[in-house]
Scaffold this motif. Sequence first.
Motif, PDB file in Angstrom:
ATOM      1  N   ASP A  92      65.474 -42.859  16.677  1.00 54.00           N
ATOM      2  CA  ASP A  92      65.995 -42.458  15.737  1.00 54.00           C
ATOM      3  C   ASP A  92      64.807 -43.625  14.642  1.00 54.00           C
ATOM      4  N   HIS A  93      63.906 -44.008  15.514  1.00 52.98           N
ATOM      5  CA  HIS A  93      62.387 -45.391  14.319  1.00 52.98           C
ATOM      6  C   HIS A  93      61.353 -44.042  14.607  1.00 52.98           C
ATOM      7  N   TRP A  94      60.585 -43.894  13.505  1.00 55.20           N
ATOM      8  CA  TRP A  94      59.679 -43.231  14.017  1.00 55.20           C
ATOM      9  C   TRP A  94      58.197 -44.446  12.748  1.00 55.20           C
ATOM     10  N   VAL A  95      57.236 -45.083  13.259  1.00 55.74           N
ATOM     11  CA  VAL A  95      56.350 -45.570  12.572  1.00 55.74           C
ATOM     12  C   VAL A  95      56.050 -44.018  11.398  1.00 55.74           C
ATOM     13  N   VAL A  96      55.322 -44.493  10.359  1.00 55.95           N
ATOM     14  CA  VAL A  96      54.527 -42.833   9.271  1.00 55.95           C
ATOM     15  C   VAL A  96      53.457 -44.347   8.316  1.00 55.95           C
TER      16      VAL A  96
END
Length: 151
Positions: A92-96
């Motif tokens: 539940d982590h993303w680089v945006v």
Amino acid sequence: MAPSTQDRTEIYELYARYSWALDTGDTEGYLDLFTADAIATEETSGGEIEVRQGRDELRKLVRKFHDRPDFPGHQHQMAQFVFEPDPEERADHWVVRSYAWATINRPPAHPYLHWCGHVRDVVAKVDGVWLIRSKEIMGWAGAVLSRFGQG
């Protein structure tokens, strides 16, 4: 691999709330969009790098804008979001990554472009809500242009 449609929609909403809180002077609403241990890195107009960590430091960061008498009229925008997997492989982590710019609008004068650059964030789903865990705000110069021999 990409966020689900539902997660993507919620992350877009996070960014809309971010700009709205920043540009309307909602300091507490702005802070509520970050994790408690969030880190924000900003390139200043003088080219220095400021790093702030935690809610109290983030409050200082946003207050430096909200307390300025010439800040009302700024409108921050972000677009062309690119989602990448979290390099630490956390669930539940993303680089945006996104383009970012700010205009100033003070009618009756015409609005004008005040700043443009790019942002690299890490967003995290905490207790079912997407929040910003880290934010890097940088001008359109330096490493981002390294393929052109300008890094």
